[in-house]
Write a protein that holds these residues in place. Structure first.
Motif, PDB file in Angstrom:
ATOM      1  N   ILE A   1       0.837  -1.199   0.000  1.00 10.37           N
ATOM      2  CA  ILE A   1       0.000   0.000   0.000  1.00 10.37           C
ATOM      3  C   ILE A   1       0.875   1.253   0.000  1.00 10.37           C
ATOM      4  O   ILE A   1       0.627   2.216  -0.741  1.00 10.37           O
ATOM      5  CB  ILE A   1      -0.935   0.003   1.214  1.00 10.37           C
TER       6      ILE A   1
ATOM      7  N   LYS B   1       3.999   1.753  -1.054  1.00  9.58           N
ATOM      8  CA  LYS B   1       4.689   2.024  -2.322  1.00  9.58           C
ATOM      9  C   LYS B   1       3.755   2.696  -3.311  1.00  9.58           C
ATOM     10  O   LYS B   1       4.150   3.626  -4.028  1.00  9.58           O
ATOM     11  CB  LYS B   1       5.244   0.717  -2.894  1.00  9.58           C
ATOM     12  N   TYR B   2       2.516   2.243  -3.335  1.00 11.45           N
ATOM     13  CA  TYR B   2       1.540   2.865  -4.238  1.00 11.45           C
ATOM     14  C   TYR B   2       1.282   4.311  -3.828  1.00 11.45           C
ATOM     15  O   TYR B   2       1.278   5.218  -4.664  1.00 11.45           O
ATOM     16  CB  TYR B   2       0.234   2.070  -4.225  1.00 11.45           C
TER      17      TYR B   2
ATOM     18  N   GLU C   1       4.188   6.756  -4.488  1.00 10.50           N
ATOM     19  CA  GLU C   1       4.376   7.061  -5.908  1.00 10.50           C
ATOM     20  C   GLU C   1       3.240   7.903  -6.480  1.00 10.50           C
ATOM     21  O   GLU C   1       3.451   8.643  -7.447  1.00 10.50           O
ATOM     22  CB  GLU C   1       4.493   5.760  -6.704  1.00 10.50           C
ATOM     23  N   ASN C   2       2.052   7.815  -5.888  1.00 14.39           N
ATOM     24  CA  ASN C   2       0.877   8.424  -6.518  1.00 14.39           C
ATOM     25  C   ASN C   2       0.195   9.513  -5.688  1.00 14.39           C
ATOM     26  O   ASN C   2      -0.740  10.151  -6.176  1.00 14.39           O
ATOM     27  CB  ASN C   2      -0.157   7.328  -6.829  1.00 14.39           C
TER      28      ASN C   2
END
Length: 246
Positions: A228, A230-231, A234-235
């Motif tokens: 979760i 890492k997502y 990045e976003n």
């Protein structure tokens, strides 16, 4: 306005071994908490101290060698390190020790080490809400995925029944329920000095991003939270800045 930020973590763990001193992705888990405090204070006009209360030599080393901000260390006494000690008792100890060192504080903000996915916006909103309301404490929550009035059951002598008996036929009819996610707590010093239980004060809430916090009880919980994270890093800029600040 004078703030005290508390970071409390024991040595060892029954679920994930020594989880407070673990790495999260590629950085020490504990420094995500210090990072969000650092980012908040860079934008704030309030004075503040940060204290770490622990019996873990590894955690002391991590915080003493961090490049973000200096922190005070309280070496936790054995009577506050047991399995059945309430965290609020440790926070009260932090306040007592730090006020002996530095004088009185206006607010105490506790941030949990095992909740690395929080934003400066969350922290700022909770502090300002505490300052502009008559709540004695404010804690972070998320929307509950299950509701005891509707779709949670427990075993009884007659079989299984709703946790709270009701005639609600849809989730929308039932009262709104929240999960305490144990990420951020904001206390008045007066409440902590009363040395009462958490719900013996007037409580307020702040709702956080609902998938940003998981209970870290098993190794797979840590793996899922990293996926979760890492997502989000990045976003989502607000989550990403906490990671990149370390």
């Amino acid at each position: 306005m004078k703030l005290l930020f508390t970071i409390c973590g024991r040595a060892g763990s029954k679920g994930i071994k020594n989880k407070n001193a673990e790495n999260f992705i590629d950085k020490p888990l504990a420094l995500y908490t210090l990072s969000v405090i650092d980012l908040y204070l860079k934008k704030s006009s309030y004075s503040a101290d940060i204290v770490v209360n622990t019996d873990s030599e590894e955690l002391i080393e991590i915080f003493n060698n961090n490049s973000l901000r200096p922190v005070d260390i309280i070496e936790r006494t054995p009577e506050l390190a047991g399995d059945n000690v309430a965290k609020i008792d440790v926070i009260q100890n932090c306040l007592e020790v730090m006020e002996e060192r530095n004088g009185n504080y206006d607010l105490v903000i506790d941030l949990d080490i095992t909740s690395p996915l929080r934003t400066v916006k969350d922290l700022d909103a909770m502090i300002e809400k505490k300052l502009t309301t008559d709540y004695e404490l404010i804690f972070s929550v998320t929307d509950a995925r299950r509701n005891p009035y509707f779709n949670m059951v427990m075993k009884t002598q007659y079989g299984y029944d709703r946790v709270i008996r009701s005639n609600f036929n849809t989730r929308q009819e039932a009262p709104e329920i929240y999960d305490m996610n144990a990420s951020i707590y904001v206390y008045s010093r007066e409440f902590l000095h009363r040395k009462v239980g958490l719900f013996e004060g007037k409580c307020g809430i702040h709702k956080m991003f609902d998938t940003g916090v998981l209970d870290l009880d098993h190794e797979n919980d840590l793996f899922l939270m990293e996926v979760i994270a890492k997502y989000l890093f990045e976003n989502n800029e607000e989550f990403g800045e906490v990671y990149h600040n370390i």
